[in-house]
Design a protein around this motif. Structure first.
Motif, PDB file in Angstrom:
ATOM      1  N   SER A  53      16.592   2.901  46.810  1.00 52.34           N
ATOM      2  CA  SER A  53      15.331   2.985  47.521  1.00 52.34           C
ATOM      3  C   SER A  53      14.445   4.067  46.936  1.00 52.34           C
ATOM      4  O   SER A  53      14.922   5.021  46.320  1.00 52.34           O
ATOM      5  N   ALA A  66       6.910  -1.763  41.964  1.00 48.94           N
ATOM      6  CA  ALA A  66       8.001  -2.694  41.675  1.00 48.94           C
ATOM      7  C   ALA A  66       8.019  -3.061  40.202  1.00 48.94           C
ATOM      8  O   ALA A  66       9.080  -3.043  39.553  1.00 48.94           O
ATOM      9  N   THR A 117      13.585   9.187  44.357  1.00 52.97           N
ATOM     10  CA  THR A 117      14.528   8.070  44.258  1.00 52.97           C
ATOM     11  C   THR A 117      15.757   8.395  45.098  1.00 52.97           C
ATOM     12  O   THR A 117      16.276   9.496  45.021  1.00 52.97           O
ATOM     13  N   HIS A 118      16.187   7.450  45.856  1.00 56.66           N
ATOM     14  CA  HIS A 118      17.426   7.640  46.615  1.00 56.66           C
ATOM     15  C   HIS A 118      18.445   6.629  46.127  1.00 56.66           C
ATOM     16  O   HIS A 118      18.177   5.432  46.121  1.00 56.66           O
ATOM     17  N   LYS A 148       3.915   7.896  54.351  1.00 57.41           N
ATOM     18  CA  LYS A 148       5.264   7.884  53.801  1.00 57.41           C
ATOM     19  C   LYS A 148       5.751   6.441  53.809  1.00 57.41           C
ATOM     20  O   LYS A 148       5.670   5.760  54.828  1.00 57.41           O
ATOM     21  N   LEU A 149       6.228   5.984  52.692  1.00 59.79           N
ATOM     22  CA  LEU A 149       6.584   4.577  52.584  1.00 59.79           C
ATOM     23  C   LEU A 149       7.920   4.468  51.872  1.00 59.79           C
ATOM     24  O   LEU A 149       8.115   5.064  50.826  1.00 59.79           O
ATOM     25  N   TRP A 150       8.802   3.721  52.464  1.00 59.81           N
ATOM     26  CA  TRP A 150      10.102   3.527  51.817  1.00 59.81           C
ATOM     27  C   TRP A 150      10.142   2.143  51.198  1.00 59.81           C
ATOM     28  O   TRP A 150       9.914   1.155  51.877  1.00 59.81           O
ATOM     29  N   GLN A 151      10.427   2.145  49.949  1.00 55.72           N
ATOM     30  CA  GLN A 151      10.726   0.845  49.336  1.00 55.72           C
ATOM     31  C   GLN A 151      12.225   0.784  49.147  1.00 55.72           C
ATOM     32  O   GLN A 151      12.791   1.567  48.397  1.00 55.72           O
ATOM     33  N   GLY A 152      12.829  -0.159  49.809  1.00 59.05           N
ATOM     34  CA  GLY A 152      14.263  -0.320  49.650  1.00 59.05           C
ATOM     35  C   GLY A 152      15.011   0.480  50.687  1.00 59.05           C
ATOM     36  O   GLY A 152      14.419   1.228  51.421  1.00 59.05           O
ATOM     37  N   PRO A 153      16.307   0.289  50.789  1.00 57.22           N
ATOM     38  CA  PRO A 153      17.094  -0.572  49.910  1.00 57.22           C
ATOM     39  C   PRO A 153      16.876  -2.060  50.157  1.00 57.22           C
ATOM     40  O   PRO A 153      17.144  -2.863  49.275  1.00 57.22           O
ATOM     41  N   GLN A 154      16.415  -2.375  51.363  1.00 56.92           N
ATOM     42  CA  GLN A 154      16.228  -3.796  51.636  1.00 56.92           C
ATOM     43  C   GLN A 154      14.783  -4.131  51.318  1.00 56.92           C
ATOM     44  O   GLN A 154      13.913  -4.024  52.129  1.00 56.92           O
ATOM     45  N   HIS A 155      14.554  -4.449  50.055  1.00 59.21           N
ATOM     46  CA  HIS A 155      13.195  -4.676  49.594  1.00 59.21           C
ATOM     47  C   HIS A 155      13.283  -5.468  48.302  1.00 59.21           C
ATOM     48  O   HIS A 155      13.966  -5.067  47.379  1.00 59.21           O
ATOM     49  N   PRO A 156      12.639  -6.597  48.240  1.00 57.59           N
ATOM     50  CA  PRO A 156      12.793  -7.425  47.046  1.00 57.59           C
ATOM     51  C   PRO A 156      12.156  -6.816  45.804  1.00 57.59           C
ATOM     52  O   PRO A 156      12.453  -7.232  44.691  1.00 57.59           O
ATOM     53  N   GLY A 157      11.313  -5.837  45.974  1.00 57.00           N
ATOM     54  CA  GLY A 157      10.682  -5.234  44.799  1.00 57.00           C
ATOM     55  C   GLY A 157      11.533  -4.175  44.151  1.00 57.00           C
ATOM     56  O   GLY A 157      11.113  -3.510  43.223  1.00 57.00           O
TER      57      GLY A 157
END
Lengths: 378, 594, 187, 210, 307, 148
Positions: A32, A363, A47-48, A17-26
C-alpha cells in the motif's frame, strides 16, 4: 543522499490523506501507498509493505539445503525461476559443485522464458494501469502460452521448482523445441501488435512521456538497477558485465534509452522482450541434446555445505537479483539474504518519484518501476 | 501528436475479427501436462520407509499404519498420508522415494468445503486419480541419493590365498563417512537385525565422525562389535531401502569403521568400567557370542558372572569356526577382553557334566544361561563315510584356528554350501589345495553369505552345484578317496518352501581327491542335562524352545544361541544373550514370573 | 582500477582492514571495525568507484555473541563487489546510519531494526513497523527466536494429523520386549 | 466450534481514538434471513450464483492465477464472474493463499465491509493448514479460525481451471442455499472475534478509507 | 394536450423500453469489447442478472440521508432526461413530455443527475468517491462546453429549442440530417459524447486502476442497482437525444435501434483503442479541439447556414 | 489277503507295529528331546493308523493316482542301527528307511496282484507310505542338511 520529502501539515485542511492499497487494483500486488495529496498532486508518499511477509529468510535457516529449494521460488511469485537459479548458484558455489553444461543451457532457457513471461505480464500491467486493458488481456493470455511450456517442461505452471542445486530436474520433453518456437512466433506477432496499439498511441504517450523521470545522478544513490537504470542511459546488464550460465555464448543487444521516463522504461522492456526471443531461439538451436543434466550430488538428506559465504546475482526483469548465502558447515544455512530489486525501487525510489505526481498517475508510475511486493518483504 | 499515433491504436479492432483465445471448455479439455505434478500416487512397492516424510519441508506427510497390509520383512507397515493443507507439490518426496513407488498423477482438482478433508493415504485410499497413467516421475538420470556403495579396499585373490591375512582392509575415514552419508536413516533395518541394533544412529555417528558415541551405541545392543563388523550375516542389508535402486548401505562395514577407530585401550574409558555389584551371581555355559553377550549385560547390571567354557579359549564358534582371514584373533580378543575386563570370570577347559555337574550349577547360581551352540557335525551317512580321508569341516577349521595342520592334501572336495563349507574351502585354498565345492542345490540357494561365495570363487574354489554325494569309495587307500555323486534336479516344493534337489540316478560322476571335507550341518549335544531337568524343558527337533525372555520350563535356566534359535548366526546368539540377560534381570528382580 | 586486494591494502594504511577473503574473481570480503566503517564506505564510494550498495544485511552469530553486518558494494566500472563485514555486540547493537550515503539504506536499516533490533540512530522512519505489525515478541530473525514453536503456539495446526516412526512402529509391532530395559551398554 | 469458551470481549475498534472509531462498524452483523417465499429465495439464489463479483484483493500468491482466470485464455466473465475493486459491491472474497497477520487484519476489515450474502473462497494450501508457511511467525495456519470459509480449493497454486471448477462448485452451493458462511460468522461472532484478537495484536488501523 | 394519466402511462412504457434497451446495449457492448480482447465475454443478459443480484443484496451501511438520496437524484436525472426526449418522431405514444423548451430541460437533467451523484458520493465520506466526483464534475464541465456549443449551433440553425422541431426539420432524407447539414456541430457533439459515455479515453472518473470505481465506491446493493438502472436509462436517453438532434431521429423502433447502436459504437470503437486521459488532460483536450470545433460550428451556422 | 478289509487290517497292524517301535525306542532313548521326538514319530504312526481305520469304515478314500514326490534321500543313505543314544539324524534315517520299506512292500504287492480293486488299494497304501517318507525326507533335508 537521502532527502526527506517536505513535511506537510495535515491539519491545515489543504491536504488529503489517501491510501492506495493493499486492496486496490492500481497496486502491483499486496502493498500500500500512503499518499498525501493536495488537489490532484501528491505531496508525500510512504510505502507500506509487509502484507506478504512470510519470513523466508528465517524459514530457510531451519530447512536443509534441499528443503530450501522448493521454498525459494515463492519469494517472487510471478518470477520464481530466478530465485531457483540463484539459490542453486550460491549453494553450488559454496558446495563446490559444477552443474553440467546441458543443465546450464536448460537453465538459461528457463530464465529467459521466465523473463519473457514476466515482461508480458508487466506489459499488460502497464497497459491496464493507463486504461488499455485490451493489451492486458492479450499479453496475459500469451504469458499463459509460456506457462504451458513451463508446465510441460517442469510439471507446474507457476512454481516450477525445476532448477535444483546441482542441475535441473529432468530433460526437456520430446518435441519441446518445436512447440517453444511456435509460442515464440506467436509472442513475437503479439509484440508487433502491442507496439501498434500501445506504443504508437497518442493517449499512452501523453500519459507516460515525462512521467516519473529518474535523473541519472539518482541511479546509484537509490540503488536502481535493471531496465529502470538502462532507461536512464546506463549500459549495465549483468548478463554482459558478469556473464553467468551461458550468456557469454549468446548474442544479444543491450537496450538503453535516455529519457528515463515511464515511456522509456516501457520501451526498454519492450525491446528486451525481442532480445529475449532472440536468445531463446539461440538456446533452442544450440543447446546440447544429450549428456548429464545433474552433477553428482551427495545424499541430500544430510547435505552439509562447507562454511563460507558468497553472493551471486543475476539480471532479472527488474534488475539485480542476488542471493547472499552464509554457511557454517552444518546442514542448515546460517543466513541467507535475498536482494530483490523491488526493494529499492518500490520504497526509496517510489517515495521519491511519487512526490509531485498527479494522483491518477501513481498506479502507472508504480507499474513502470516494475516491483513485486512479495520479493520486497520476503 | 502525430496522425500515426492517432490512427494506429485502432488496430485493436483487427483482433475482433479473429478467433478468440478463449479455451471453450477449460475444465474438461486441459488435463495436466504429462509431467504435471498433481496429487500423489503410491504403488504397492512402497515399504513405508518414511524417507518422503523426512524430506518434506512442510511436514505434509504422516506415516500411518494401514489396515490389512500383509506383514513382511523390510516393510514397516506404514504408508504415507498426505495433507493437502501442507503439500506444495515440490515432488521432493517423489524424487527421494527409495523404492520409486511414490509418483504423482496429473490430476489437480480437489475442491471441498471441509478443510479437514484434505488428507489421504496414497495408494490405499480410493482417490479419483489412482489410475492416472500420466504425471510426474523422477527422471532416470536425476538422483537425490547416492546409489553406489563405496568400495572397500581388499586383498586381491592371489594375495589373499597366500596366507591368513585379513582380506577386507576396512574403510578409511573418508570412505566410511561417504558410505555413511548414503544412509537415509529410515530404520527399517532395525527390525530385521536380530539384535535390533541402533543402526541408523551409529551410522550417523560415523557420518559425524563421532566414534565414541558410535561405540556406545553399538554396545547398547551388541558387545561383539568388532566381530560383527566383520562377519555378521548382515540381514539388515538385505532389507536396506537403498538396495531397491542400488547397493544397500554397507552397514556391517560401517560398524567395523567405528571399532577400527577406537583402540581397545580406550574402551573402558569410553564405555565405562564401573560395575555396581548387586550381590547375585549368574552362571553362563559356553563362552561363545551368546554366552559372552549375556555375561556382558549381566555384568553391567552388577551380577557376578561366571562363564564355563569347554575349550581353552573364549569365542566359541567365532574362534574355532571362523578363519582368521575373516576375523583376525586380535579383533575377537578385543571384544572378549573388554567383557572380561569388567570382571566376568571365565573357566576354561571345563566340560559341564564331566568336570562340573549341571545340577551343581543350577543349585549354585541364582540363574543360569546356557548357550553351548551346535558343535556336532552332521554325518554324511553314506556308504564309505568312515574313510580316514573324510574330514569334518568344523574339525578342519578348529585345527587351523588352533594352529594344527589339518592335512587336507592338495586336491580337496568340500561338501556343503554353508559358511562352514565356504570357510573350509577357502582355508584349504590357503593351505595350497585345489578345492571343489559340491553342493546339493544351486548357488543362489546357498545359505553362505553371498560375499563368501563370491570371494571363494574369486580365490579359485570351484563350485559345483546340484551335486549329491552318493557313495565314498577307495577304502583301500589311506591317502586318497573317491566320491561318487549324482546330479540333482531342482523340484518345486508343493508347500512353498525352497526347491528341493532330487537325485538323477542316470547322471553319476566319480572323482578322486586327497580328502573330502563334509560340512553339511551341525547339531547340538545336550547330554549333560540330567533327565529330571530335561523333562521340564521344551524341545523341538534338536533344539530348545525358549519362552519369553529366553526362559525355559526350568525357571532358573535361560537358553540362547544356535541351540535355541533357527537362524544360527552370531548376531542372533548375541541378541539371545542380551535378551536372556534382560530376562534374568527381570526374573531376579521379580518382574518376570517363572 | 587497481586490483581489489591492492586497493584494500592501500586503504589498509588508514583503516584496520582484516580478514580479507577473495571468494571469487569479482567478490572480496573483508572486515573493518565499527568505528571506521562509515568513513570507509564513504571513501570507497567516492574515491574507489564502489558507488552501488547492493544490500546491507546482518548475520547472527549467537554463539559468539556478535552480529556481523555485511555491506555489499559494487563497482560498475571494475565489475567488482566488496563485501564489508562489521561486527557489533549482539546485546544492545547499534550502528551508525548510512542513509546519508545511499538513500535506500534507510529501508535496510528499518528492516534490520525490526528483524534484529539493531539501532541506527538518525535513520528515517526507523522505529515504524516495516513488515510486521503489532509484533510482541523478540525480533524474529534473531537466532533465539523459534518460529516453528511460535507458529504452533499462536496459529495452531489442524487436528487429525499424527505420524509414526517406521522404526518405532516396527518395534512396537515386532519386538516390544526387547528394548524396554534401561540401556545397559556404555554410559 | 465451542462458542461457550470465548467470552464476549470489546469489539475490534478498541484502542482507537474517538474520531477514528466511526471508521469501524460497531454493529454486530445480522444474519441473512431468506425470503419467506421459497421460490423467490430459490430464484434469488440462482441470480446470486450467476453474478459473482470478486473482491480484487490479491492477498497472497493466489492473485497470480487470477490474472489468467480473468483474461482471454480462461475468461471467467463467461460465468458471470467479474472483479470489483471495492468490497462494498463484491460478494465473493477470494483468499489467495497465505494470510500474514498484517493482511489478515485488512482481510477482516474488507470482509466486514462486504455486504451479505457474501462468500469466502480459499485458494491453495496455506489457508487450510499453513501450507509452505506452517512454521512462519507471520502467517496464520487455519484460516477458518478467523473467517468462515465456504469453499477450499487446494493446490499451490491452484490452476485457473480448478478456479473455474471452484466457481462452478460455489455456484452449486449458492443455488442449493448451502453457502451460509456469512451467517456462521454472525452466529459465532464472539468466537471469531476472540480468535482474531488472539493473533492480531495491533488493532489500530491506519486511517484506511476504503 | 392529452390528459396526464395517459401521457404518464406512455412515459412509463418508454422508460421501461429504453431502460431494458440500455441494459441490453451494455451487455452487447461488453461482448463486443470482449471480442476485441480475444475473449468470449459475458452473456448479453448478464447485466440483468447483476442488477437483480444487487437488488437482492443486503445493506448495513449508512452514511446519512444524502447518501441515500444520491442514487435517487441520479436516477431522477436519467429519467428526467428521458422525459423530455421524444423517442420516436411522429408517435404519440413515444413522444414523452416534449414541449417548446424541452432541449434545455433535457440538458438540465443531464447535469442534475451528476450533481445529485456528487452530493451523495461526497456524503459517503470515502476519499475515492470525493476524488472521483471532483474528476467527474471537472470532466463534465469540460465536455459540456463543446456540447453546449454544438447545441447552440443547431438551436441557431433550426431556430428552435424543441427537440421535436429539430427532428422534424431533419426529416425528408438522409441529407437533411444535422450530420450533413452541420457536420462541425456534430463532430463537436460526438467528441463530447465520448466524454459522456465514460469509455476510454475519458473514463478516469470510474477507472479501477487510478481510483477504485470512483463516486460509487461506497454504493452497493439496491443503491448500486439504482445507479445501474440509471446508467441504462441515461445512456438510452442520451443516445436518443443525440439521434434526435444530429441523426434525424427515428420513426420506428428498428430505426431507433440501428441508429442508437451505431452512435454508441462510435464511443466503443474509440474506447477500445485508447488508454485513458488523466482528468486534467481530458479537460485540456475538451477545451481545445472540440471547443474550437464547436465555436467553428456556431460560426459556420451563423455564416453559412443562416443567411 | 484276498479282500480289501484284510489288506487294510494288515496295514493298520503295520502302522501299530511302527508306532510301537518308536515308542519302544523312545523309552530307551536317554535324551529327553529324542524321547519326545520319537514319541512324536509314534504319534504320527498312530495318526496314520487312525486314517486307515476311517478308510476301512468307508469314511474316506485312499487316492491311488496322486503323485508323491520322491526326494530319494533315503536311497543313498546307509542303514543305521536304532540304539539308545540315537541321534536326531539317525532317527530320521530310520524312519525314512522304514517308510521306504513299507512303500516298497505295498508297491510290490500291487504289482503282484491282478484284482483291480485290491491293486488300487495297495497302490493307495503305497502312496500313503510314500507321503510319510516324503515327510521324513523333508524333515531330514531341513533339519540335518542345513549346511550351516
Amino acid at each position: 543522499m537521502f532527502e526527506p520529502n517536505p513535511p506537510v501539515d495535515l491539519s491545515s485542511g489543504k491536504y488529503l490523506k489517501l491510501w492506495q492499497g493493499p486492496q486496490h487494483p492500481g497496486i502491483t500486488g499486496n502493498m500500500s501507498l500512503e499518499l498525501t495529496t493536495c488537489g490532484d498532486e501528491v505531496v508525500d508518499c510512504k510505502t507500506h509493505v509487509g502484507y506478504l511477509h512470510r519470513g523466508f529468510e528465517k524459514l530457510m535457516e531451519r530447512r536443509t539445503f534441499i528443503q530450501n529449494f522448493p521454498i525459494v521460488c515463492r519469494i517472487a511469485v510471478p518470477e520464481p525461476t530466478f530465485n531457483e537459479y540463484l539459490y542453486a548458484a550460491v549453494v553450488e558455489e559454496l558446495a563446490g559443485i559444477q552443474s553440467p553444461e546441458r543443465a546450464e543451457w536448460i537453465r538459461t532457457l528457463n530464465l529467459e522464458l521466465m523473463r519473457l513471461a514476466s515482461y508480458l505480464m508487466w506489459l499488460g500491467g502497464i497497459g491496464a494501469a493507463f486504461g488499455q486493458s485490451t493489451v492486458y488481456q492479450w499479453t496475459v493470455t500469451h504469458r499463459d502460452y509460456i506457462l504451458d511450456l513451463f508446465e510441460e517442461m517442469t510439471g507446474a505452471r507457476v512454481y516450477h521448482m525445476y532448477i535444483v542445486p546441482g542441475g535441473v530436474r529432468g530433460r526437456l520433453p520430446e518435441g519441446f523445441e518445436g512447440r517453444c518456437h511456435e509460442v515464440l512466433n506467436r509472442v513475437e506477432k503479439l509484440l508487433r501488435d502491442v507496439e501498434k496499439v500501445l506504443f504508437n498511441n497518442v493517449v499512452f504517450k501523453a500519459r507516460t512521456k515525462g512521467l516519473g523521470h529518474i535523473p541519472r545522478e539518482m541511479v546509484d544513490p537509490y540503488g536502481i538497477t535493471g531496465p529502470n537504470q538502462r532507461a536512464a542511459g546506463f549500459a549495465r546488464d549483468l548478463r554482459k558485465d558478469a556473464p553467468y550460465l551461458v550468456y557469454d555464448q549468446l548474442e544479444f543487444d543491450l537496450i538503453t534509452a535516455t529519457e528515463s521516463d515511464t515511456y522509456a522504461r516501457a520501451w526498454v522492456r519492450y525491446q528486451e522482450m525481442h532480445q529475449g526471443i532472440r536468445m531463446l531461439r539461440q538456446c533452442l538451436d544450440r543447446m546440447p541434446k544429450d549428456g548429464p543434466f545433474q552433477a553428482r550430488m551427495p545424499n541430500v538428506l544430510h547435505w552439509q555445505v562447507p562454511a563460507g559465504e558468497t553472493y551471486a546475482k543475476a539480471e532479472c526483469t527488474r534488475g539485480e537479483y542476488g542471493y547472499y548465502l552464509v554457511t557454517d558447515g552444518s546442514e542448515y544455512v546460517r543466513r541467507v539474504h535475498v536482494r530483490g530489486p523491488s526493494y529499492t525501487h518500490a520504497i526509496a525510489l517510489m517515495e521519491k518519484l511519487a512526490v509531485g505526481t498527479n494522483i491518477a498517475d501513481i498506479a502507472g508510475l508504480m507499474v513502470s518501476l516494475h516491483t513485486y511486493p512479495p520479493e520486497i518483504e520476503r | 501528436m502525430s496522425l500515426k499515433d492517432l490512427i494506429s491504436p485502432f488496430y485493436v479492432w483487427q483482433r475482433a475479427f479473429e478467433k478468440p483465445y478463449t479455451q471453450k471448455r477449460p475444465i474438461e479439455d486441459r488435463p495436466g501436462a504429462p509431467r504435471y505434478r498433481g496429487f500423489h500416487m503410491n504403488s504397492e512397492d512402497c515399504i513405508g520407509c518414511g524417507t518422503c516424510e523426512t524430506i518434506c519441508q512442510n511436514h505434509a506427510i504422516d506415516m500411518v499404519p494401514v489396515e490389512g497390509l500383509e506383514q513382511r520383512s523390510g516393510d514397516s507397515g506404514l504408508r504415507p498420508r498426505f495433507d493437502y493443507g501442507r503439500c506444495c507439490w515440490c515432488a521432493l518426496c517423489v524424487d527421494i522415494c527409495t523404492t520409486r513407488s511414490l509418483r504423482m498423477s496429473n490430476h489437480y482438482a480437489w475442491i471441498t468445503e471441509d478443510p479437514d478433508a484434505f488428507h489421504f493415504t496414497a495408494g490405499t485410499d480410493a482417490m479419483p486419480w489412482n489410475q492416472n497413467s500420466l504425471g510426474y516421475r523422477r527422471d532416470d538420470d536425476y538422483h537425490l541419493l547416492v546409489h553406489e556403495r563405496i568400495d572397500m579396499q581388499a586383498l586381491g585373490a592371489e594375495e589373499s590365498v597366500a596366507g591368513f591375512d585379513e582380506v577386507m582392509k576396512g574403510y578409511t575415514e573418508e570412505q566410511a563417512v561417504l558410505e555413511a552419508d548414503r544412509c537415509v536413516e529410515c530404520g527399517i533395518c532395525v527390525a530385521t537385525c536380530p539384535a535390533h541394533m541402533a543402526i541408523p544412529d551409529y551410522i550417523r555417528a560415523v557420518r559425524q565422525r563421532d566414534y565414541e558415541a558410535g561405540l556406545r551405541l553399538l554396545y547398547e545392543t551388541n558387545p561383539f562389535s568388532s566381530t560383527c563388523g566383520r562377519i555378521c550375516t548382515h540381514r539388515c542389508e538385505t532389507v536396506c531401502v537403498m538396495g531397491y535402486q542400488g547397493d544397500p548401505i554397507a552397514i556391517r562395514w560401517l560398524k567395523r569403521a567405528i571399532v577400527d577407530r577406537v583402540p581397545a585401550e580406550r574402551y573402558r574409558e569410553i564405555l565405562g568400567d564401573e560395575v555396581v555389584e548387586n550381590g547375585r551371581k549368574v552362571g553362563v555355559i559356553g563362552a561363545g557370542p551368546g554366552g559372552m553377550s549375556a555375561a556382558y549385560y549381566l555384568r553391567r547390571q552388577g551380577y557376578a558372572v561366571t562363564v564355563y567354557e569347554s575349550q581353552a579359549r573364549a569365542g566359541g564358534m567365532l574362534r574355532y569356526g571362523v578363519p582368521s582371514y575373516r576375523l583376525p584373533d586380535d579383533q575377537l580378543d578385543k571384544d572378549l577382553e573388554y567383557i572380561r575386563s569388567l570382571g566376568v570370570e571365565v573357566k576354561f577347559n571345563t566340560h559341564i557334566g564331566r568336570d562340573v555337574p549341571f545340577r551343581q550349577l543350577i543349585e549354585d547360581y541364582d540363574a543360569l544361561f546356557l548357550a553351548v551352540g551346535l558343535n556336532q557335525p552332521s554325518a554324511l551317512r553314506i556308504q564309505g563315510e568312515e574313510h580316514p580321508r573324510v574330514l569334518s569341516g568344523l574339525q578342519v577349521l578348529d585345527d587351523v584356528a588352533s594352529g594344527r595342520d589339518p592335512g587336507v592334501g592338495s586336491k580337496v572336495a568340500v561338501i556343503g554350501g554353508g559358511n562352514v563349507a565356504m570357510d573350509a574351502a577357502r582355508v584349504s585354498r590357503r593351505l595350497g589345495a585345489d578345492v571343489t565345492v559340491l553342493y546339493r542345490r544351486r548357488i543362489e540357494d546357498m545359505p553362505a553369505d553371498p560375499e563368501e561365495i563370491h570371494e571363494s570363487q574369486a580365490e579359485g574354489c570351484k563350485l559345483v552345484q546340484q551335486a549329491i554325494p552318493v557313495e565314498i569309495k577307495n577304502a583301500a587307500s589311506t591317502s586318497q578317496v573317491t566320491i561318487v555323486w549324482g546330479e540333482a534336479e531342482m523340484i518345486a516344493d508343493d508347500k512353498g518352501g525352497r526347491p528341493r534337489p532330487v537325485l538323477q540316478e542316470d547322471r553319476m560322476h566319480e572323482e578322486t581327491y586327497d580328502c573330502i571335507i563334509a560340512a553339511i550341518g551341525q547339531g547340538g549335544q545336550l547330554d549333560f542335562i540330567p533327565a529330571e531337568y530335561r523333562d521340564r524343558i521344551e524341545f523341538k527337533w534338536n533344539k530348545f524352545v525358549p519362552g519369553e525372555y529366553q526362559q525355559t520350563g526350568l525357571p532358573k535356566l535361560f537358553v540362547g544361541g544356535d541351540i535355541a534359535n533357527s537362524r544360527a548366526d552370531a548376531i542372533s546368539a548375541i541378541e539371545d544373550g542380551h535378551h536372556a540377560a534382560r530376562g534374568i534381570h527381570r526374573f531376579l528382580t521379580g518382574t518376570l514370573d517363572g | 582500477m587497481a586490483n581489489p586486494i591492492e586497493l584494500l591494502q592501500r586503504f589498509g594504511k588508514n583503516f584496520a582492514i582484516s580478514e580479507i577473503h577473495e571468494q571469487k574473481a569479482d567478490l572480496t570480503f573483508f572486515k573493518v571495525p565499527k568505528e571506521q566503517a562509515v568513513r570507509l564506505l564513504r571513501e570507497l564510494r567516492d574515491d574507489a568507484g564502489y558507488t552501488h550498495l547492493a544490500f546491507l544485511t546482518n548475520i547472527d552469530w549467537i554463539e559468539k555473541g556478535i552480529f556481523t553486518l555485511t555491506y555489499m558494494l559494487h563497482n560498475y566500472d571494475a565489475r567488482h563487489s566488496l563485501g564489508m563485514h562489521v561486527d557489533l555486540e549482539r546485546d544492545n547493537a547499534e550502528m551508525q546510519s548510512i542513509h546519508g550515503l545511499w538513500a535506500q539504506a534507510a529501508t535496510y536499516q528499518r528492516e534490520l531494526r525490526e528483524m534484529y533490533g539493531i539501532r541506527f540512530p538518525g535513520s528515517p522512519r526507523l522505529d515504524e513497523d516495516f513488515c510486521l505489525e503489532g509484533w510482541d515478541q523478540i525480533p524474529p530473525m534473531r537466532k533465539e527466536f523459534d518460529t516453528a514453536a511460535f507458529s504452533l503456539e499462536r496459529f495452531y495446526s489442524r487436528e487429525g494429523r499424527g505420524t509414526e516412526d517406521p522404526r518405532e512402529h516396527m518395534k512396537g509391532l515386532l519386538y516390544p520386549t526387547h528394548t524396554d530395559e534401561p540401556s545397559s551398554g556404555g554410559q | 466450534m465451542d462458542t461457550q469458551k470465548y467470552a464476549l470481549g470489546p469489539l475490534l475498534n478498541e484502542g482507537l481514538s474517538a474520531e477514528d472509531r466511526d471508521l469501524f462498524s460497531d454493529a454486530r452483523p445480522v444474519p441473512y434471513e431468506p425470503y419467506p417465499v421459497a421460490v423467490v429465495e430459490k430464484f434469488v439464489n440462482w441470480v446470486r450464483a450467476n453474478s459473482l463479483w470478486l473482491l480484487a484483493f490479491g492477498t497472497g500468491c493466489g492473485a497470480v492465477e487470477l490474472n489468467p482466470l480473468m483474461t482471454a485464455r480462461f475468461d471467467a466473465y463467461r460465468m458471470g464472474v467479474q472483479m470489483r475493486p471495492t468490497p462494498r459491491q463484491s460478494s465473493v472474497f477470494i483468499i489467495g493463499g497465505y494470510a500474514s497477520v498484517k493482511t489478515l487484519k485488512r482481510i477482516i476489515r474488507s470482509y466486514e465491509q462486504m455486504q451479505g450474502p457474501k462468500f469466502v473462497v480459499c485458494l491453495g494450501i496455506c489457508p487450510i493448514n499453513g501450507g509452505m508457511y506452517w512454521d512462519s511467525y507471520n502467517t496464520v495456519n487455519k484460516f477458518d479460525e478467523y473467517l468462515p470459509v465456504d469453499l477450499y480449493i487446494t493446490g499451490c497454486m491452484p490452476r485457473p481451471e480448478v478456479l473455474m471448477a471452484g466457481v462452478l462448485e460455489l455456484k452449486k452451493k449458492i443455488m442449493e442455499g448451502r453457502a451460509d458462511g456469512a451467517n456462521r460468522y454472525v452466529e459465532n461472532f464472539d468466537w471469531y472475534k476472540a480468535n482474531q484478537k488472539r493473533v492480531i495484536k495491533d488493532w489500530n488501523m491506519p486511517d484506511y478509507n476504503w | 394536450m392529452q390528459d396526464w394519466p395517459v401521457r404518464i402511462g406512455y412515459f412509463l412504457i418508454n422508460l421501461t423500453i429504453v431502460g431494458l434497451y440500455g441494459m441490453l446495449l451494455s451487455g452487447i457492448v461488453a461482448r463486443t469489447l470482449a471480442k476485441v480482447q480475444g475473449r468470449i465475454g459475458i452473456p448479453v443478459y448478464q447485466p440483468f442478472i447483476d442488477l437483480l443480484k444487487n437488488l437482492g443484496k443486503r445493506t448495513a451501511v449508512s452514511h446519512g440521508a444524502m447518501f441515500y438520496l444520491g442514487p435517487v437524484f441520479r436516477l431522477a436525472g436519467g429519467i428526467g432526461t428521458l422525459a423530455f426526449v421524444p423517442v420516436l418522431y411522429g408517435s404519440e405514444m413515444f413522444s414523452n413530455f416534449n414541449s417548446a423548451g424541452d432541449l434545455l430541460l433535457a440538458m438540465y437533467f443531464m447535469f442534475f443527475g451528476q450533481l445529485g451523484m456528487a452530493i451523495g458520493a461526497g456524503e459517503s465520506g470515502h476519499p475515492f468517491s470525493a476524488i472521483g466526483v471532483a474528476r467527474g464534475l471537472g470532466q463534465m464541465t469540460a465536455y459540456e462546453v463543446p456540447f453546449a456549443l454544438a447545441i447552440i449551433a443547431i438551436v441557431v440553425q433550426y431556430g428552435s429549442l424543441s427537440i421535436n422541431d429539430i427532428v422534424a426539420a431533419q426529416q425528408g432524407g438522409i441529407l437533411n440530417w444535422t450530420l450533413f447539414t452541420n457536420p462541425l456541430a456534430v463532430i463537436a457533439a460526438m467528441i463530447a459524447f465520448l466524454g459522456m459515455t465514460g469509455y476510454s479515453p475519458f473514463d478516469v472518473t470510474m477507472a479501477p486502476n487510478e481510483i477504485p470505481i470512483g463516486p460509487p465506491t461506497e454504493y452497493h446493493s439496491s443503491y448500486l442497482a439504482m445507479m445501474t438502472m440509471n446508467r441504462a436509462v441515461f445512456a438510452g436517453a442520451k443516445l436518443i437525444l443525440f439521434m434526435d438532434l444530429f441523426f434525424g431521429g427515428a420513426t420506428n423502433l428498428v430505426e431507433l435501434v440501428i441508429k442508437t447502436w451505431a452512435i454508441y459504437m462510435v464511443a466503443v470503437v474509440v474506447g477500445a483503442a485508447f488508454p485513458r486521459f488523466r482528468v486534467d488532460q481530458s479537460i485540456r483536450f475538451f477545451l481545445r479541439y472540440p471547443t474550437l470545433i464547436g465555436i467553428a460550428a456556431i460560426g459556420y451556422t451563423q455564416a453559412v447556414l443562416l443567411p | 489277503m484276498h479282500t480289501v478289509d484284510e489288506i487294510l487290517d494288515f496295514a493298520i497292524e503295520r502302522e501299530q507295529q511302527a508306532a510301537d517301535f518308536y515308542s519302544n525306542l523312545a523309552e530307551r532313548a536317554n535324551s529327553a528331546w529324542m524321547k519326545e521326538m520319537l514319541l512324536g514319530f509314534s504319534k504320527e504312526e498312530m495318526r496314520h493308523k487312525g486314517k486307515l481305520k476311517s478308510v476301512k469304515l468307508g469314511d474316506r478314500l485312499l487316492n491311488a493316482d496322486q503323485h508323491v514326490q520322491d526326494l530319494k534321500i533315503a536311497d543313498y543313505l546307509v542303514d543305521v542301527e536304532p540304539a539308545e543314544d540315537i541321534s536326531l539324524q539317525d532317527a530320521l534315517i530310520v524312519a525314512m528307511k522304514r517308510e521306504k520299506a513299507a512303500y516298497r512292500l505295498y508297491s510290490d504287492m500291487a504289482r503282484a496282484i491282478d484284482d483291480p480293486e485290491l491293486k488300487t488299494m495297495f497302490l493307495g497304501l503305497a502312496q500313503e507310505e510314500a507321503k510319510h517318507k516324503l515327510y521324513f525326507e523333508v524333515q531330514y533335508d531341513d533339519q540335518i542338511m542345513r549346511d550351516n
